[in-house]
Design an enzyme around this catalytic site. Structure first.
Site, mmCIF file in Angstrom:
data_model
loop_
_atom_site.group_PDB
_atom_site.id
_atom_site.type_symbol
_atom_site.label_atom_id
_atom_site.label_comp_id
_atom_site.label_asym_id
_atom_site.label_seq_id
_atom_site.Cartn_x
_atom_site.Cartn_y
_atom_site.Cartn_z
ATOM 1 N N ASP A 206 8.252 3.193 21.007
ATOM 2 C CA ASP A 206 8.350 2.134 19.994
ATOM 3 C C ASP A 206 9.337 1.053 20.473
ATOM 4 O O ASP A 206 10.495 1.328 20.737
ATOM 5 C CB ASP A 206 8.854 2.813 18.703
ATOM 6 C CG ASP A 206 9.116 1.857 17.560
ATOM 7 O OD1 ASP A 206 8.879 0.647 17.702
ATOM 8 O OD2 ASP A 206 9.583 2.343 16.503
ATOM 9 N N HIS A 379 13.242 1.466 12.818
ATOM 10 C CA HIS A 379 12.951 1.573 14.253
ATOM 11 C C HIS A 379 14.226 1.743 15.078
ATOM 12 O O HIS A 379 15.284 1.222 14.729
ATOM 13 C CB HIS A 379 12.192 0.323 14.724
ATOM 14 C CG HIS A 379 10.916 0.104 13.982
ATOM 15 N ND1 HIS A 379 9.720 0.652 14.385
ATOM 16 C CD2 HIS A 379 10.655 -0.578 12.838
ATOM 17 C CE1 HIS A 379 8.773 0.303 13.523
ATOM 18 N NE2 HIS A 379 9.311 -0.442 12.580
#
Length: 561
Positions: A206, A379
């Site tokens: 990610d 994130h």
């Protein structure tokens, strides 16, 4: 579309024993995540999400990944693995299932429950689904899958390790490394280390926060800020967040109970998702705190909390309607507090600030990420990514999930951590893992697939361009009847405009030049109405550009007498 590898040609056939990775979405944008893995002639799909339209997509409701590269191989798909329940990872699944309805679905309990309600909305039958949790191993064809717990801004998120004869791939999905998460479920770094010991041949990570230094702030740090907002407010509080952010809703419920307030949900997706989360035990609702949103208005303002959708300024969302004063039962009053408890997705900034300004106009105090810690990202930041590279020690890295700048920053981190082979791809760039080495093998053509109302894929880039021109420059129609034998304009030109100049007298000076241009064209032997229309378009276009500096859409209609 890929801009970074424009020179790449179509990929050659996959080498025997190799693994092919083709991202169809999510590499180059935040959204529509979808990656196809191919081994031994069989396919495994990880995620199938949507991208939300921006201002330059007028009339578009959703943007899907392009299924074209796999359309003639749908029967080779062994399973669709969903890493978590966010729209940018599950939202396009109904559209894929319309093309092949029996693809097995694999995901955690909450992910598949959220997807199930979406499939029912699309009137699709529940396909075979496999509920998995961290630690589970399950095989589909030549793909041996192992699931690992990861922490994200929605419960029950999973990373997936994919073992094949070509080696092991570890796909993080969306994740961060909150060490004190609200649900106590941390990213399982011990499993990451164990997989690293076994040997991760390709690590898909990610990239969203790769440009942000350090570590992502813990979710629990929001609670005291919310507490202060509640303590200071003596009127109604409206909190807008993503309809899937169960942890954030939990914090709001807890703050409401602590300050003696009742809570109502506003927005269909919020009501639906929180009911699912509560039924499955992911959301703990204290007794007596929830009421129907419409009944909330009967309580004094200092007893009310509304949890709403629309934190991204979506035009049809509850919060946008509230800001425009056209919500059917919520009306902003002077002194109300509105909390935007979410991130700004790139491209949505203008829409969000429009909503903030609208709310402020009616006297609301707007609390948002820019002026208070009311949101933390879901994130991993740069520090967490480095940590993962050092634990996993992958042989090859393919940054995923992010815009180009995010993926480049992630690639730099991987190299800093000593990863020798980092592959930067974009949507459609094909990466082959052969003999332990990942390399770009070519590119397949992928585009944006637009959903407009109930139609999928009928809206092209050129029709979007037309919509933008209509919206920004307006249009002019010119109707005239021509005797092509005499070369005379028998009737007209009638000139009408919308979104350009409504006053008909504006066009007086162009009428005669149109008549003259038609006469000249007929004298030169032009008697085809299409060519005469082009003549009119040229004359009007040049005049509009010269006198008004505009480029409206010009629609000439020439009728032959």
């Amino acid at each position: 579309m890929s801009h970074q590898h424009p020179e790449l040609s179509a990929p050659a056939p996959l080498a025997p024993g190799g693994l092919r990775v083709t991202p169809l979405g999510g590499l180059g944008e935040i959204g529509r995540n979808m990656t196809v893995f191919e081994y031994d002639g069989r396919l495994l799909v990880v995620d199938c999400g949507v991208l939300f339209p921006e201002d330059h997509h007028p009339g578009v409701d959703l943007i899907l990944p392009d299924f074209e590269p796999i359309r003639d191989r749908l029967d080779a798909i062994e399973a669709l693995v969903l890493t978590h329940g966010h729209e940018d990872h599950i939202g396009a699944t109904p559209y894929l299932l319309r093309e092949r309805g029996d693809i097995p679905l694999v995901g955690s309990q909450l992910t598949l429950a959220l997807l199930g309600s979406k499939l029912r909305e699309h009137r699709l039958k529940e396909t075979v689904h496999h509920v998995v949790k961290e630690g589970d191993r399950i095989s589909f064809g030549p793909f041996d899958l192992e699931f690992v717990a990861v922490n994200h801004s929605i419960p029950d998120a999973l990373a997936v390790a994919i073992r094949t004869g070509a080696g092991m791939v570890l796909h993080t999905g969306d994740f961060k490394m909150d060490q004190l998460p609200l649900d106590g479920r941390i990213t399982d770094l011990r499993a990451f280390a164990r997989l690293g010991e076994e040997g991760v041949d390709l690590f898909l990570t990610d990239s969203t926060n790769a440009e942000v230094p350090g570590f992502t702030t813990a979710e629990k740090d929001i609670s005291p800020v919310l507490d202060r907002v509640f303590a200071k407010s003596d009127q109604r509080i409206i909190v807008a967040c993503f309809a899937s952010h169960v942890h954030r809703v939990q914090q709001i419920l807890d703050a409401a109970v602590a300050h003696g307030r009742k809570v109502g949900y506003v927005g269909r997706s919020m009501v639906r998702n929180m009911a699912i989360a509560q039924d499955l035990g992911y959301l703990t609702v204290p007794p007596g705190v929830m009421v129907e949103a419409k009944e909330l208005a009967d309580l004094p303002p200092h007893k009310q909390v509304l949890i709403s959708t629309g934190s991204q300024g979506e035009p049809l969302s509850a919060l946008s309607r509230i800001a425009q004063r056209n919500h059917h039962f919520v009306h902003i009053e002077e002194g109300d507090t509105v909390v935007l408890a979410s991130s700004l997705i790139p491209g949505n900034e203008n829409a969000v600030y429009r909503v903030i300004n609208g709310l402020s106009r009616w006297g609301a105090n707007v609390v948002h990420k820019g002026n208070a810690l009311v949101h933390v990202s879901g994130h991993a930041s740069a520090g967490e990514l480095l940590y993962c590279y050092n634990i996993v020690r992958p042989r090859n890295v393919l940054p995923v999930h992010g815009e180009i700048r995010h993926m480049r920053a992630n690639a730099d981190l991987a190299r800093e951590a000593g990863v020798e082979n980092v592959v930067l791809g974009e949507d459609g760039v094909v990466v082959d893992l052969v003999d332990g080495v990942a390399a770009i093998a070519g590119k397949v053509e992928v585009g944006y697939v637009f959903v407009d109302g109930s139609t999928v894929g009928d809206v092209s880039e050129s029709s979007l361009k037309d919509r933008r021109i209509l919206g920004e420059e307006g249009f002019i129609s010119v109707i005239l009847v021509v005797d092509t034998v005499q070369g005379k304009v028998v009737s007209g030109p009638e000139i009408h405009a919308r979104g350009f100049a409504e006053d008909e007298s504006t066009f007086e000076e162009i009428r005669q030049p149109i008549i003259d241009a038609i006469a000249e064209a007929v004298r030169e032997g032009v008697d085809d109405s299409h060519q005469l229309q082009q003549t009119v378009r040229r004359v009007v276009g040049r005049w509009v550009n010269r006198t008004h500096r505009r480029r409206p859409m010009i629609i000439p209609i020439v009728i032959e007498a």
